[in-house]
Design a protein around this motif. Structure first.
Motif, mmCIF file in Angstrom:
data_model
loop_
_atom_site.group_PDB
_atom_site.id
_atom_site.type_symbol
_atom_site.label_atom_id
_atom_site.label_comp_id
_atom_site.label_asym_id
_atom_site.label_seq_id
_atom_site.Cartn_x
_atom_site.Cartn_y
_atom_site.Cartn_z
ATOM 1 N N SER A 39 -25.676 10.181 -6.346
ATOM 2 C CA SER A 39 -25.239 9.825 -7.697
ATOM 3 C C SER A 39 -25.951 10.670 -8.738
ATOM 4 O O SER A 39 -25.353 11.087 -9.742
ATOM 5 N N ALA A 40 -27.253 10.953 -8.520
ATOM 6 C CA ALA A 40 -27.995 11.810 -9.449
ATOM 7 C C ALA A 40 -27.452 13.229 -9.424
ATOM 8 O O ALA A 40 -27.298 13.871 -10.466
ATOM 9 N N PHE A 41 -27.151 13.719 -8.218
ATOM 10 C CA PHE A 41 -26.615 15.081 -8.096
ATOM 11 C C PHE A 41 -25.267 15.198 -8.798
ATOM 12 O O PHE A 41 -25.005 16.181 -9.513
ATOM 13 N N GLU A 42 -24.401 14.208 -8.632
ATOM 14 C CA GLU A 42 -23.083 14.255 -9.265
ATOM 15 C C GLU A 42 -23.203 14.177 -10.785
ATOM 16 O O GLU A 42 -22.460 14.839 -11.516
ATOM 17 N N TYR A 43 -24.137 13.367 -11.281
ATOM 18 C CA TYR A 43 -24.356 13.287 -12.730
ATOM 19 C C TYR A 43 -24.828 14.634 -13.277
ATOM 20 O O TYR A 43 -24.302 15.141 -14.277
ATOM 21 N N LEU A 44 -25.809 15.236 -12.613
ATOM 22 C CA LEU A 44 -26.324 16.527 -13.069
ATOM 23 C C LEU A 44 -25.274 17.621 -12.929
ATOM 24 O O LEU A 44 -25.219 18.550 -13.747
ATOM 25 N N LYS A 45 -24.444 17.512 -11.933
ATOM 26 C CA LYS A 45 -23.371 18.497 -11.750
ATOM 27 C C LYS A 45 -22.393 18.426 -12.922
ATOM 28 O O LYS A 45 -21.944 19.465 -13.437
ATOM 29 N N ARG A 46 -22.066 17.221 -13.359
ATOM 30 C CA ARG A 46 -21.180 17.078 -14.529
ATOM 31 C C ARG A 46 -21.831 17.668 -15.768
ATOM 32 O O ARG A 46 -21.167 18.314 -16.594
ATOM 33 N N CYS A 47 -23.134 17.444 -15.923
ATOM 34 C CA CYS A 47 -23.850 18.029 -17.057
ATOM 35 C C CYS A 47 -23.788 19.551 -17.001
ATOM 36 O O CYS A 47 -23.570 20.215 -18.020
ATOM 37 N N CYS A 48 -23.982 20.080 -15.806
ATOM 38 C CA CYS A 48 -24.007 21.533 -15.615
ATOM 39 C C CYS A 48 -22.665 22.163 -15.967
ATOM 40 O O CYS A 48 -22.610 23.265 -16.517
ATOM 41 N N LEU A 49 -21.556 21.467 -15.661
ATOM 42 C CA LEU A 49 -20.228 22.028 -15.855
ATOM 43 C C LEU A 49 -19.628 21.713 -17.224
ATOM 44 O O LEU A 49 -18.540 22.186 -17.532
ATOM 45 N N CYS A 50 -20.324 20.929 -18.037
ATOM 46 C CA CYS A 50 -19.774 20.581 -19.340
ATOM 47 C C CYS A 50 -19.989 21.723 -20.324
ATOM 48 O O CYS A 50 -20.719 22.681 -20.061
ATOM 49 N N ASP A 51 -19.371 21.602 -21.491
ATOM 50 C CA ASP A 51 -19.474 22.633 -22.522
ATOM 51 C C ASP A 51 -20.605 22.368 -23.499
ATOM 52 O O ASP A 51 -20.792 23.105 -24.453
ATOM 53 N N GLU A 52 -21.350 21.289 -23.304
ATOM 54 C CA GLU A 52 -22.419 20.935 -24.226
ATOM 55 C C GLU A 52 -23.710 21.653 -23.843
ATOM 56 O O GLU A 52 -23.769 22.421 -22.892
ATOM 57 N N SER A 53 -24.771 21.363 -24.612
ATOM 58 C CA SER A 53 -26.035 22.077 -24.423
ATOM 59 C C SER A 53 -26.648 21.833 -23.053
ATOM 60 O O SER A 53 -27.434 22.639 -22.567
ATOM 61 N N GLU A 54 -26.281 20.706 -22.397
ATOM 62 C CA GLU A 54 -26.874 20.394 -21.104
ATOM 63 C C GLU A 54 -26.602 21.490 -20.067
ATOM 64 O O GLU A 54 -27.358 21.662 -19.115
ATOM 65 N N SER A 55 -25.503 22.220 -20.235
ATOM 66 C CA SER A 55 -25.122 23.227 -19.242
ATOM 67 C C SER A 55 -26.107 24.385 -19.178
ATOM 68 O O SER A 55 -26.075 25.178 -18.242
ATOM 69 N N ARG A 56 -26.998 24.515 -20.160
ATOM 70 C CA ARG A 56 -27.978 25.604 -20.136
ATOM 71 C C ARG A 56 -29.161 25.293 -19.227
ATOM 72 O O ARG A 56 -29.904 26.175 -18.850
ATOM 73 N N PHE A 57 -29.370 24.038 -18.907
ATOM 74 C CA PHE A 57 -30.557 23.643 -18.170
ATOM 75 C C PHE A 57 -30.411 23.808 -16.665
ATOM 76 O O PHE A 57 -31.396 23.890 -15.943
ATOM 77 N N LEU A 58 -29.181 23.808 -16.188
ATOM 78 C CA LEU A 58 -28.922 23.804 -14.748
ATOM 79 C C LEU A 58 -27.846 24.822 -14.394
ATOM 80 O O LEU A 58 -26.975 25.132 -15.206
#
Length: 444
Positions: A39-58
């Protein structure tokens, strides 16, 4: 097996910059990859693939036969929606041969964060940090709770708050229009406005709100016990309904210095008041710091404190551009540090949060130095030094880069424009972090 992975409890883990994370069962047998819950991996994967600032971290990639997420050049804490906590530490201690790498990297990060204005309250000498080897999140929470505890011992501040009420007694100022509206029939009441001396003020509300937030994250018994006591002391104070307005309304007047640290921590907790955070639309509080910026600030603060008169050290100068196009200037040149002297023997410096290896000199290795960085320094040299003078690249000191490179790099046959590559020590208790003479500073 996949079904079981999805059901298992959140796994808290520590990883260095550019470390790999995965929920694949192969990761449990591979020391190069840290295992986290599905569940943590899937959450971080969504963050990584989004267009928001979170995608820069991963960064999502395939490595070692599995799908992994690679942390980028950020350090701090990532909290996932299932409760998983991922501590990301600076890479400078990654390759240490002893078992103290995590602790030393953690202490180095805390020390460097003190150079940032919003983190000047961090205590890096606290015995509990070294004794318990507390993770970053617990360190932040413990220091926030400690600052609130000191505040309570000195006294929770009250202030006059303007209130209105339909009272059975006449006090303060009678509001005639409201009196006619509400009490035209019930003449035994008075609609009044008055000043009440209350603890329900903005600074107390944001601290109370921050206490409620950290209650969901701390896992240390000592912090839990102290948190329970602090919440009891703030029991009569409501939580903030509007963080932004409350923070803007806070005025720490004389006699409220003990509020400075708790309010700063509360801002950090409630607003993600850091260089980067992962609040966004995913509702998971995380705190990540771009290490390039942290290192740059730390070096600048250290050198500013050691530059004697008449030398002058300026940060982020931007008076020059790479080219002119008509009357316009294109591609602003912004070296991190510019050391100027009265005799025009100036020095341009740039900090690089990269690992280099002084033993790798041959072929394509070239100490791990970047050609792009050297082109960048060439532009600085010709625009700020007119092609004649000293340039310095500053890298973090590591076990593979303990002393300045033996020779300077020369940009011309006459050796007029020279570049030195020097280490900067970011270890916790170091006193002399850089050889000042190599960068044109002499305090003798």
């Amino acid at each position: 097996m996949k079904h079981l992975l999805g059901k298992r409890k959140p796994i808290n883990t520590t990883v260095f910059e550019y470390g790999l994370l995965s929920s694949n069962e192969k990761a449990e047998c591979d020391r190069r990859v840290q295992t986290i819950s599905e569940s943590a991996f899937e959450y971080l994967k969504r963050c990584c693939l989004c267009d928001e600032s979170e995608s820069r971290f991963l960064k999502l990639k395939i490595a070692h036969g599995m799908e992994v997420l690679q942390v980028q050049n950020y350090a701090g804490v990532i909290l996932c929606t299932d409760g998983t906590q991922i501590e990301v530490l600076p890479k400078v201690a990654k390759h240490r041969e002893d078992d103290n790498g995590d602790e030393l990297a953690r202490l180095s990060l805390l020390m460097m964060l003190k150079s940032l204005k919003q983190f000047r309250h961090i205590e890096t000498e606290a015995a509990s940090i070294k004794k318990q080897k507390m993770p970053l999140l617990e360190i932040f929470i413990a220091q926030f709770l400690s600052s609130v505890n000191r505040l309570i011992k000195k006294g929770i501040k009250s202030d006059y708050v303007r209130e209105q009420s339909n009272s059975a007694f006449l006090k303060g100022k009678l509001l005639h229009s409201q009196q006619l509206k509400h009490n035209f029939i019930n003449k035994h009441k008075f609609y009044v406005e008055f000043d009440a001396y209350l603890t329900d003020i903005p600074s107390n509300r944001v601290i109370r709100s921050a206490l409620g937030v950290v209650a969901a994250y701390t896992g240390i018994d000592k912090s839990k016990k102290l948190l329970h006591e602090l919440l009891f002391a703030f029991d009569d104070i409501p939580v903030s309904n509007d963080y932004k307005n409350d923070f803007s309304a806070i005025k720490l007047a004389r006699g409220m210095k003990h509020y400075e640290a708790p309010v700063s921590w509360a801002r950090l907790i409630l607003e993600g008041f850091s260089p980067q955070s992962m609040l966004g639309s995913h509702n998971a509080f995380s705190l990540l710091f771009p290490m390039e910026a942290v290192f740059e600030n730390f070096v600048a603060k250290y050198l500013h404190q050691r530059v004697p008169h008449p030398l002058k050290l300026s940060a982020q100068v931007q008076s020059k551009s790479l080219v002119n196009y008509g009357d316009k200037k294109y591609f602003r040149l912004k070296p991190d540090l510019y050391l100027s002297s009265l005799n025009d023997q100036n020095t341009v410096m740039d900090t690089k949060w990269k690992l280099i290896d002084q033993n790798k000199t041959a072929g394509k290795d070239k100490f791990g130095l970047s050609q792009d960085d050297f082109y960048q320094m060439l532009g600085y040299g010709y625009k700020y030094l007119n092609g004649e003078g000293d340039l310095v690249l500053i890298y973090p000191k590591t076990a593979s880069f303990e002393k300045p490179l033996e020779h300077s790099f020369n940009y011309d046959e006459q050796n007029k424009l020279k570049l030195r590559v020097v280490p900067f020590d970011v270890s916790h208790q170091c006193q002399e972090r850089i050889d000042l003479k190599l960068i044109g500073i002499c305090n003798e």
